[in-house]
Every structure is written in C-alpha cells, then in structure tokens.
Design an enzyme around this catalytic site. Structure first.
Site, PDB file in Angstrom:
ATOM      1  NE  ARG A   1     -28.734  -3.522 -44.286  1.00 12.53           N
ATOM      2  CZ  ARG A   1     -29.004  -3.586 -45.590  1.00 12.53           C
ATOM      3  NH1 ARG A   1     -29.943  -4.402 -46.030  1.00 12.53           N
ATOM      4  NH2 ARG A   1     -28.321  -2.845 -46.435  1.00 12.53           N
TER       5      ARG A   1
ATOM      6  CE  LYS B   1      -8.836   4.277 -21.390  1.00 14.10           C
ATOM      7  NZ  LYS B   1      -7.419   4.531 -21.040  1.00 14.10           N
TER       8      LYS B   1
ATOM      9  CD  GLU C   1      -0.495   2.960 -28.473  1.00 14.99           C
ATOM     10  OE1 GLU C   1      -0.084   2.138 -27.618  1.00 14.99           O
ATOM     11  OE2 GLU C   1      -0.961   4.081 -28.181  1.00 14.99           O
TER      12      GLU C   1
ATOM     13  CE  LYS D   1      -6.182  -1.264 -25.063  1.00 19.26           C
ATOM     14  NZ  LYS D   1      -6.424  -0.289 -26.122  1.00 19.26           N
TER      15      LYS D   1
ATOM     16  CD  GLU E   1      -5.993   3.684 -17.569  1.00 25.84           C
ATOM     17  OE1 GLU E   1      -5.689   4.795 -17.176  1.00 25.84           O
ATOM     18  OE2 GLU E   1      -6.137   3.394 -18.774  1.00 25.84           O
TER      19      GLU E   1
ATOM     20  NE  ARG F   1      -7.897   0.109 -20.716  1.00 20.58           N
ATOM     21  CZ  ARG F   1      -9.057   0.059 -21.379  1.00 20.58           C
ATOM     22  NH1 ARG F   1     -10.107  -0.525 -20.831  1.00 20.58           N
ATOM     23  NH2 ARG F   1      -9.171   0.601 -22.577  1.00 20.58           N
TER      24      ARG F   1
ATOM     25  CG  ASN G   1      -1.817   4.779 -19.480  1.00 18.99           C
ATOM     26  OD1 ASN G   1      -2.328   5.497 -20.329  1.00 18.99           O
ATOM     27  ND2 ASN G   1      -2.545   4.092 -18.617  1.00 18.99           N
TER      28      ASN G   1
ATOM     29  CG  HIS H   1       0.269   6.343 -23.695  1.00 19.80           C
ATOM     30  ND1 HIS H   1       1.131   5.358 -24.138  1.00 19.80           N
ATOM     31  CD2 HIS H   1      -0.810   6.290 -24.530  1.00 19.80           C
ATOM     32  CE1 HIS H   1       0.607   4.759 -25.193  1.00 19.80           C
ATOM     33  NE2 HIS H   1      -0.568   5.300 -25.450  1.00 19.80           N
TER      34      HIS H   1
ATOM     35  CG  HIS I   1      -1.802  11.194 -23.275  1.00 21.89           C
ATOM     36  ND1 HIS I   1      -2.528  10.451 -22.373  1.00 21.89           N
ATOM     37  CD2 HIS I   1      -1.877  10.512 -24.457  1.00 21.89           C
ATOM     38  CE1 HIS I   1      -3.013   9.371 -22.970  1.00 21.89           C
ATOM     39  NE2 HIS I   1      -2.626   9.392 -24.230  1.00 21.89           N
TER      40      HIS I   1
ATOM     41  CG  HIS J   1      -1.985   8.509 -29.803  1.00 22.86           C
ATOM     42  ND1 HIS J   1      -1.821   9.181 -28.600  1.00 22.86           N
ATOM     43  CD2 HIS J   1      -2.039   7.184 -29.489  1.00 22.86           C
ATOM     44  CE1 HIS J   1      -1.796   8.306 -27.603  1.00 22.86           C
ATOM     45  NE2 HIS J   1      -1.925   7.095 -28.116  1.00 22.86           N
TER      46      HIS J   1
END
Length: 227
Positions: A2, A24, A66, A108, A118, A122, A126, A129, A133, A146
């Site tokens: 909280r 991101k 990952e 990361k 990116e 960065r 990928n 990827h 993707h 993923h």
C-alpha cells in the site's frame, strides 16, 4: 505494498527474469508482436520465488528460455550454473533457483539501465526474438507461449550464427542441450512459412526494409547483422 502504486509484483518466471524489468509495456497487433506500446518504469520490482510453485508446468517451463538467452548473450557463468544445478532449479529448490533468477534479472537490468529505449545495446536482448515474434504472430498468438517461441527462435538464430558469424558447433550444441533439458521446444512444424516471413518483415528491428539480426559470434559476444 500500500502506498507504492508503481510496484510490479510478477508471479511468472518470464516476468521475474525479463519482462518486469526495463519498463517496456506493449500489446500485440494482428500484424506483429509488441507493435503498440510505451516505456513506463516501475519504482520497484518485487519477485517472490515461492509463487513459482503455483504455476502450471508449461508456464513455468516457458520462462527458462529468457534465462538461457541471457546466459548465451552475456554470461557463460550463468550457463554453467544452469548446467550444474539444472535438477535443483527445475525442482525450484529455493537457494539454487533464487541465485539463477537474481543473476538473470541483474543482467537484464544492466542492459536496460544503459539503453532504456532500445537505441543500441538493448537490441542484444532480441536474440532469438525475430523468429519468435514472427511465429507468435503467424499463429495468432494462440499456439505458443512466448518462451516456447523464443526457444525455437534461439535455435534458428544459432544456426544462422553458425553459418554467417562463426559461432562454434560446440556453442550451438550447448544451447540445444540446455533448451531441451529445460523441456523447451527447438522446432515447429505445420506452420505457414509465408505468414512467418510476412511477420518478420514487420519486426521492430527492420531498418530500410532490411532485418537486423541479433546473432552470436561466440558465447557472450552478440553482434547485429543486416547482411
């Protein structure tokens, strides 16, 4: 929590080691993965490893892709830890699992701290990827998690790296063994290749209608190639 409205409390392995770190936020479009989004940093990321025990097996398995990726592109020592403690990590033994996840998250964090949006470094995150993707988009985001897509994409990127960037047979085989040991797929059949290629053409790394591939010249030595 909280009073801390900008806290992210991830409960999946993929989020703990990757997607919760870096700010991101994006949604998928019918034409491609993560094409609509923004950067919005949380004040804190809270990852409770114990919550991983509540995940369905497939969701847990997906996240290891990952972690292995981070080891391949940045940290051979992480790969050694995964190989040495694989049985403990797969069983979610607290000490071994926490050590691996902390190391992966730190990698990361180091990259995105130096390149939030990116524009340079960065991009190396990928690895795998471009294919991943495209596979997700070509299957309408309904067949692959993923991490499963990333695993297949990493094998594709490794084979391309072997052909054009000089990645050793040993490194490719090491990646394959790890992915399979963590129960991740390394290939996919019965897919519309034209849809995959079409989705790849919309990849966010495309520049001047040419795909910029993240490849490996060696372990922890990524390179971006557009040839």
């Amino acid at each position: 929590l909280r009073g801390l409205p900008l806290v992210q409390a991830p409960t999946t392995l993929l989020a703990m080691t990757d997607s919760s770190i870096g700010g991101k936020v994006a949604i998928n479009h019918i034409s491609g993965k993560n094409l609509i989004g923004a950067f919005y940093q949380p004040r804190m990321v809270l990852a409770d490893v114990q919550t991983l025990a509540t995940l369905p097996p497939r969701d847990l398995t997906s996240g290891w892709a990952e972690v292995i990726k981070h080891g391949m592109i940045m940290d051979p020592g992480l790969l050694e830890s995964l190989e040495r403690d694989a049985e403990k990590v797969l069983a979610l033994e607290p000490e071994a699992t926490t050590e691996v996840l902390m190391r992966s998250a730190a990698l990361k964090g180091k990259v995105v701290s130096g390149d939030e949006k990116e524009s340079g470094l960065r991009l190396i995150l990928n690895y795998g990827h471009t294919i991943a993707h495209a596979l997700e988009a070509a299957t309408d985001y309904g067949q692959l998690l993923h991490g499963e897509a990333v695993s297949i994409g990493m094998m594709g990127a490794a084979w391309i790296s072997q052909e054009v960037a000089g990645l050793s047979d040993e490194a490719v085989e090491r990646q394959r063994r790890l992915l399979e040991f963590f129960h991740l797929p390394i290939s996919m059949s019965e897919i519309d290749i034209e849809r995959v290629l079409g989705a790849m053409a919309l990849d966010k790394k495309v520049k001047g209608k040419v795909i910029r591939w993240v490849l490996l010249e060696d372990l922890s030595n990524p390179v971006v190639r557009d040839d």
